[in-house]
Design a protein around this motif. Sequence first.
Motif, PDB file in Angstrom:
ATOM      1  N   GLY A 192       0.814  -1.207   0.000  1.00 40.06           N
ATOM      2  CA  GLY A 192       0.000   0.000   0.000  1.00 40.06           C
ATOM      3  C   GLY A 192       0.845   1.253   0.000  1.00 40.06           C
ATOM      4  N   ILE A 193       0.306   2.292   0.634  1.00 36.00           N
ATOM      5  CA  ILE A 193       0.953   3.603   0.680  1.00 36.00           C
ATOM      6  C   ILE A 193       1.036   4.055   2.128  1.00 36.00           C
ATOM      7  CG2 ILE A 193       0.716   6.040   0.036  1.00 36.00           C
ATOM      8  CD1 ILE A 193      -0.732   5.130  -2.483  1.00 36.00           C
ATOM      9  N   ASP A 194       2.185   4.609   2.488  1.00 29.89           N
ATOM     10  CA  ASP A 194       2.365   5.192   3.811  1.00 29.89           C
ATOM     11  C   ASP A 194       2.944   6.584   3.622  1.00 29.89           C
ATOM     12  OD1 ASP A 194       2.279   5.269   6.596  1.00 29.89           O
ATOM     13  OD2 ASP A 194       4.341   4.576   6.772  1.00 29.89           O
ATOM     14  N   ILE A 195       2.647   7.467   4.557  1.00 32.83           N
ATOM     15  CA  ILE A 195       3.160   8.839   4.504  1.00 32.83           C
ATOM     16  C   ILE A 195       3.901   9.118   5.801  1.00 32.83           C
ATOM     17  CG2 ILE A 195       2.584  11.294   4.333  1.00 32.83           C
ATOM     18  CD1 ILE A 195       0.015  10.459   2.831  1.00 32.83           C
ATOM     19  N   GLU A 196       5.133   9.602   5.678  1.00 33.98           N
ATOM     20  CA  GLU A 196       5.925  10.036   6.826  1.00 33.98           C
ATOM     21  C   GLU A 196       6.228  11.517   6.632  1.00 33.98           C
ATOM     22  OE1 GLU A 196       9.438   7.664   6.710  1.00 33.98           O
ATOM     23  OE2 GLU A 196       8.384   5.832   7.312  1.00 33.98           O
ATOM     24  N   SER A 197       6.007  12.310   7.657  1.00 37.98           N
ATOM     25  CA  SER A 197       6.247  13.734   7.516  1.00 37.98           C
ATOM     26  C   SER A 197       6.381  14.375   8.882  1.00 37.98           C
ATOM     27  CB  SER A 197       5.081  14.388   6.754  1.00 37.98           C
ATOM     28  OG  SER A 197       5.373  15.738   6.466  1.00 37.98           O
ATOM     29  N   ALA A 198       7.036  15.518   8.904  1.00 35.09           N
ATOM     30  CA  ALA A 198       7.109  16.357  10.094  1.00 35.09           C
ATOM     31  C   ALA A 198       7.066  17.803   9.627  1.00 35.09           C
ATOM     32  CB  ALA A 198       8.389  16.086  10.873  1.00 35.09           C
ATOM     33  N   VAL A 199       6.345  18.619  10.359  1.00 33.26           N
ATOM     34  CA  VAL A 199       6.214  20.030   9.991  1.00 33.26           C
ATOM     35  C   VAL A 199       7.610  20.655   9.919  1.00 33.26           C
ATOM     36  CG1 VAL A 199       5.286  22.263  10.707  1.00 33.26           C
ATOM     37  CG2 VAL A 199       3.917  20.193  10.984  1.00 33.26           C
ATOM     38  N   GLY A 200       7.879  21.329   8.816  1.00 29.12           N
ATOM     39  CA  GLY A 200       9.154  21.993   8.607  1.00 29.12           C
ATOM     40  C   GLY A 200      10.281  21.083   8.146  1.00 29.12           C
ATOM     41  N   GLN A 201      10.007  19.791   7.952  1.00 28.46           N
ATOM     42  CA  GLN A 201      11.081  18.859   7.602  1.00 28.46           C
ATOM     43  C   GLN A 201      10.808  18.066   6.316  1.00 28.46           C
ATOM     44  OE1 GLN A 201      12.096  16.386  10.911  1.00 28.46           O
ATOM     45  NE2 GLN A 201      12.247  18.117  12.300  1.00 28.46           N
ATOM     46  N   GLY A 202       9.710  18.296   5.653  1.00 28.50           N
ATOM     47  CA  GLY A 202       9.436  17.586   4.413  1.00 28.50           C
ATOM     48  C   GLY A 202       8.546  16.375   4.612  1.00 28.50           C
ATOM     49  N   THR A 203       8.338  15.648   3.521  1.00 30.17           N
ATOM     50  CA  THR A 203       7.408  14.516   3.501  1.00 30.17           C
ATOM     51  C   THR A 203       7.997  13.391   2.659  1.00 30.17           C
ATOM     52  OG1 THR A 203       5.542  16.028   3.674  1.00 30.17           O
ATOM     53  CG2 THR A 203       5.059  13.821   2.847  1.00 30.17           C
ATOM     54  N   ARG A 204       7.740  12.150   3.096  1.00 28.66           N
ATOM     55  CA  ARG A 204       8.085  10.955   2.320  1.00 28.66           C
ATOM     56  C   ARG A 204       6.811  10.155   2.113  1.00 28.66           C
ATOM     57  NH1 ARG A 204      13.002   7.368   3.631  1.00 28.66           N
ATOM     58  NH2 ARG A 204      11.337   6.090   4.463  1.00 28.66           N
ATOM     59  N   VAL A 205       6.551   9.792   0.861  1.00 27.14           N
ATOM     60  CA  VAL A 205       5.444   8.903   0.530  1.00 27.14           C
ATOM     61  C   VAL A 205       6.078   7.592   0.086  1.00 27.14           C
ATOM     62  CG1 VAL A 205       3.448   8.515  -0.959  1.00 27.14           C
ATOM     63  CG2 VAL A 205       3.973  10.828  -0.150  1.00 27.14           C
ATOM     64  N   ILE A 206       5.711   6.510   0.780  1.00 25.15           N
ATOM     65  CA  ILE A 206       6.282   5.196   0.507  1.00 25.15           C
ATOM     66  C   ILE A 206       5.207   4.324  -0.115  1.00 25.15           C
ATOM     67  CG2 ILE A 206       7.364   3.148   1.524  1.00 25.15           C
ATOM     68  CD1 ILE A 206       7.656   5.784   3.813  1.00 25.15           C
ATOM     69  N   ILE A 207       5.461   3.860  -1.330  1.00 18.30           N
ATOM     70  CA  ILE A 207       4.528   2.982  -2.040  1.00 18.30           C
ATOM     71  C   ILE A 207       5.160   1.598  -2.064  1.00 18.30           C
ATOM     72  CG2 ILE A 207       3.297   2.576  -4.199  1.00 18.30           C
ATOM     73  CD1 ILE A 207       3.770   5.646  -4.739  1.00 18.30           C
ATOM     74  N   THR A 208       4.489   0.643  -1.440  1.00 19.11           N
ATOM     75  CA  THR A 208       5.021  -0.712  -1.349  1.00 19.11           C
ATOM     76  C   THR A 208       4.213  -1.632  -2.250  1.00 19.11           C
ATOM     77  OG1 THR A 208       5.610  -0.267   0.957  1.00 19.11           O
ATOM     78  CG2 THR A 208       5.631  -2.562   0.247  1.00 19.11           C
ATOM     79  N   LEU A 209       4.913  -2.229  -3.217  1.00 20.38           N
ATOM     80  CA  LEU A 209       4.318  -3.162  -4.163  1.00 20.38           C
ATOM     81  C   LEU A 209       5.176  -4.427  -4.204  1.00 20.38           C
ATOM     82  CD1 LEU A 209       3.681  -0.687  -7.105  1.00 20.38           C
ATOM     83  CD2 LEU A 209       1.963  -1.642  -5.573  1.00 20.38           C
ATOM     84  N   PRO A 210       4.592  -5.551  -4.596  1.00 20.01           N
ATOM     85  CA  PRO A 210       5.409  -6.761  -4.711  1.00 20.01           C
ATOM     86  C   PRO A 210       6.375  -6.660  -5.879  1.00 20.01           C
ATOM     87  CG  PRO A 210       3.197  -7.181  -5.506  1.00 20.01           C
ATOM     88  CD  PRO A 210       3.191  -5.791  -4.937  1.00 20.01           C
ATOM     89  N   HIS A 211       7.445  -7.407  -5.801  1.00 20.65           N
ATOM     90  CA  HIS A 211       8.428  -7.461  -6.882  1.00 20.65           C
ATOM     91  C   HIS A 211       8.161  -8.705  -7.714  1.00 20.65           C
ATOM     92  CE1 HIS A 211      12.177  -7.159  -9.036  1.00 20.65           C
ATOM     93  NE2 HIS A 211      12.418  -8.426  -8.740  1.00 20.65           N
TER      94      HIS A 211
END
Length: 74
Positions: A45-64
């Motif tokens: 699926g999709i996960d979002i990691e972020s902190a105010v003032g520090q940017g954002t990471r969107v992680i998309i996990t799919l099978p290989h």
Amino acid sequence: MLVVSDNGRGMSRETIQRILYAESASIGIKNTISRIRLAYGDEYGIDIESAVGQGTRVIITLPHFSNQSPPFQK
């Protein structure tokens, strides 16, 4: 796994929760998560990691897939 990140304003935990789980917000992301999980299972699926003032990471996990066709290829 595909990771997209930026060094922008970032988001609060509450904003991320609203994007991922609120009934009326960000329907496109929720639909994408649902389709990924329906096709490949709950561990993807999709996960979002972020902190105010520090940017954002969107992680998309799919099978290989190696040496075989993805399940939806015609």
